[in-house]
Design a protein around this motif. Structure first.
Motif, mmCIF file in Angstrom:
data_model
loop_
_atom_site.group_PDB
_atom_site.id
_atom_site.type_symbol
_atom_site.label_atom_id
_atom_site.label_comp_id
_atom_site.label_asym_id
_atom_site.label_seq_id
_atom_site.Cartn_x
_atom_site.Cartn_y
_atom_site.Cartn_z
ATOM 1 N N GLU A 10 0.816 -1.218 0.000
ATOM 2 C CA GLU A 10 0.000 0.000 0.000
ATOM 3 C C GLU A 10 0.850 1.268 0.000
ATOM 4 O OE1 GLU A 10 -3.852 -0.096 2.244
ATOM 5 O OE2 GLU A 10 -2.891 -1.836 3.165
ATOM 6 N N LEU A 11 2.050 1.180 0.541
ATOM 7 C CA LEU A 11 2.945 2.338 0.603
ATOM 8 C C LEU A 11 3.866 2.448 -0.609
ATOM 9 C CD1 LEU A 11 4.133 2.286 4.325
ATOM 10 C CD2 LEU A 11 2.552 3.904 3.263
ATOM 11 N N LEU A 12 3.791 1.487 -1.498
ATOM 12 C CA LEU A 12 4.751 1.370 -2.594
ATOM 13 C C LEU A 12 5.034 2.686 -3.305
ATOM 14 C CD1 LEU A 12 6.475 -0.790 -3.878
ATOM 15 C CD2 LEU A 12 4.636 -1.220 -5.502
ATOM 16 N N ASP A 13 4.015 3.422 -3.653
ATOM 17 C CA ASP A 13 4.232 4.679 -4.379
ATOM 18 C C ASP A 13 4.033 5.903 -3.479
ATOM 19 O OD1 ASP A 13 1.516 4.486 -4.055
ATOM 20 O OD2 ASP A 13 1.013 5.132 -6.083
ATOM 21 N N LYS A 14 4.122 5.700 -2.176
ATOM 22 C CA LYS A 14 3.895 6.794 -1.243
ATOM 23 C C LYS A 14 5.110 7.084 -0.368
ATOM 24 C CE LYS A 14 -1.023 5.739 -1.024
ATOM 25 N NZ LYS A 14 -1.091 4.657 -1.962
ATOM 26 N N CYS A 15 6.247 6.524 -0.736
ATOM 27 C CA CYS A 15 7.450 6.692 0.080
ATOM 28 C C CYS A 15 8.636 7.078 -0.784
ATOM 29 C CB CYS A 15 7.796 5.390 0.797
ATOM 30 S SG CYS A 15 6.641 4.918 2.066
ATOM 31 N N LEU A 16 9.511 7.809 -0.182
ATOM 32 C CA LEU A 16 10.804 8.116 -0.780
ATOM 33 C C LEU A 16 11.844 7.625 0.222
ATOM 34 C CD1 LEU A 16 9.854 11.687 -1.916
ATOM 35 C CD2 LEU A 16 10.390 9.805 -3.457
ATOM 36 N N ILE A 17 11.985 6.317 0.276
ATOM 37 C CA ILE A 17 12.903 5.710 1.236
ATOM 38 C C ILE A 17 13.750 4.665 0.528
ATOM 39 C CG2 ILE A 17 11.386 6.112 3.219
ATOM 40 C CD1 ILE A 17 10.608 3.173 3.130
ATOM 41 N N VAL A 35 -7.030 1.837 11.960
ATOM 42 C CA VAL A 35 -7.498 3.196 11.667
ATOM 43 C C VAL A 35 -6.307 4.146 11.501
ATOM 44 C CG1 VAL A 35 -7.833 3.851 14.101
ATOM 45 C CG2 VAL A 35 -9.167 4.976 12.309
ATOM 46 N N VAL A 36 -5.250 3.918 12.235
ATOM 47 C CA VAL A 36 -4.052 4.751 12.127
ATOM 48 C C VAL A 36 -3.302 4.413 10.837
ATOM 49 C CG1 VAL A 36 -1.866 5.403 13.226
ATOM 50 C CG2 VAL A 36 -3.904 4.997 14.628
ATOM 51 N N ILE A 37 -3.221 3.134 10.512
ATOM 52 C CA ILE A 37 -2.584 2.733 9.254
ATOM 53 C C ILE A 37 -3.328 3.356 8.074
ATOM 54 C CG2 ILE A 37 -2.005 0.791 7.746
ATOM 55 C CD1 ILE A 37 -1.705 -0.910 10.340
ATOM 56 N N ASP A 38 -4.653 3.332 8.117
ATOM 57 C CA ASP A 38 -5.447 3.970 7.059
ATOM 58 C C ASP A 38 -5.112 5.457 6.956
ATOM 59 O OD1 ASP A 38 -6.748 1.581 6.469
ATOM 60 O OD2 ASP A 38 -8.498 2.051 7.717
ATOM 61 N N PHE A 39 -5.014 6.121 8.105
ATOM 62 C CA PHE A 39 -4.657 7.543 8.128
ATOM 63 C C PHE A 39 -3.298 7.763 7.469
ATOM 64 C CE2 PHE A 39 -2.157 10.878 10.101
ATOM 65 C CZ PHE A 39 -2.948 11.992 9.880
ATOM 66 N N VAL A 40 -2.330 6.934 7.832
ATOM 67 C CA VAL A 40 -0.974 7.063 7.287
ATOM 68 C C VAL A 40 -0.991 6.896 5.771
ATOM 69 C CG1 VAL A 40 1.281 5.911 7.178
ATOM 70 C CG2 VAL A 40 0.241 6.406 9.393
ATOM 71 N N ILE A 41 -1.664 5.878 5.293
ATOM 72 C CA ILE A 41 -1.681 5.601 3.856
ATOM 73 C C ILE A 41 -2.360 6.731 3.087
ATOM 74 C CG2 ILE A 41 -2.663 4.051 2.110
ATOM 75 C CD1 ILE A 41 -1.969 1.773 4.176
ATOM 76 N N GLU A 42 -3.388 7.298 3.668
ATOM 77 C CA GLU A 42 -4.113 8.377 2.994
ATOM 78 C C GLU A 42 -3.423 9.734 3.101
ATOM 79 O OE1 GLU A 42 -6.854 8.174 1.036
ATOM 80 O OE2 GLU A 42 -6.513 6.021 1.242
ATOM 81 N N GLN A 67 -2.253 15.452 -2.584
ATOM 82 C CA GLN A 67 -3.313 15.129 -1.627
ATOM 83 C C GLN A 67 -2.788 14.656 -0.272
ATOM 84 O OE1 GLN A 67 -6.440 15.910 -2.624
ATOM 85 N NE2 GLN A 67 -5.499 16.501 -4.545
ATOM 86 N N LYS A 68 -1.513 14.820 -0.006
ATOM 87 C CA LYS A 68 -0.957 14.401 1.278
ATOM 88 C C LYS A 68 -0.849 15.601 2.205
ATOM 89 C CE LYS A 68 -0.468 10.263 -0.171
ATOM 90 N NZ LYS A 68 -1.443 9.273 0.175
ATOM 91 N N GLN A 69 -1.009 15.345 3.478
ATOM 92 C CA GLN A 69 -0.952 16.410 4.465
ATOM 93 C C GLN A 69 0.336 16.390 5.275
ATOM 94 O OE1 GLN A 69 -4.405 15.928 6.908
ATOM 95 N NE2 GLN A 69 -5.810 16.088 5.203
ATOM 96 N N CYS A 70 1.013 15.263 5.310
ATOM 97 C CA CYS A 70 2.141 15.119 6.224
ATOM 98 C C CYS A 70 3.355 14.507 5.549
ATOM 99 C CB CYS A 70 1.756 14.212 7.393
ATOM 100 S SG CYS A 70 0.251 14.688 8.223
#
Length: 148
Positions: A10-17, A35-42, A67-70
């Protein structure tokens, strides 16, 4: 509860690591409530330069940032630490995002507010991780691991 492999996908295209950080990050996130994992992914993008990287350039239009906040920036040295420390540091930083702790600047001089936010993030991280780890989290707190 999601597996680290599911989270990694799920994080594949959401990380620069770096590649060597992917598995420890996914494992650390797997200890958190769904619920926290969902928050992180979104809402979150993780950045952690590789050990040989001198820096990272990220354009504001990068698809991972849309669309990311953090942004959660984690030091490369974290990935060589023990599982409990990695989980705590990741959970602590996620807690800041989840609780919407503000960020003014690196020179923010409001020590009282900063101290309160840090203690709040520590408490939240411990609450999330307590079912998965025994003993104290003291050695993981206050960035003491960065000094070793």
């Amino acid at each position: 509860m999601r597996t680290p492999e599911e989270i990694d996908y799920e994080l594949l295209d959401k990380c620069l690591i770096s590649e060597d950080a992917r598995a420890p990050l996914s494992r650390a996130l797997s200890y958190l409530p769904n619920v926290v994992i969902d928050f992180v992914i979104e809402n979150c993008v993780f950045i952690s330069p590789g050990k040989d990287d001198r820096g990272i350039y990220i354009a504001t239009g990068d698809f991972r940032l849309k669309q990311k906040q953090c942004l959660i920036i984690l030091p490369n040295m974290l990935w060589s630490k023990n599982r409990k420390t990695i989980a705590f540091v990741v959970a602590h930083e996620v807690a800041h995002a989840y609780k919407k702790h503000g960020f003014k600047s690196f020179e923010d001089s409001d020590l009282v507010l900063n101290g309160k936010r840090e203690r709040d993030a520590d408490k939240q991280a411990i609450l999330w991780l307590r079912p998965h780890f025994t003993g104290s989290f003291k050695e993981c707190m206050y960035k003491s691991w960065q000094l070793s």
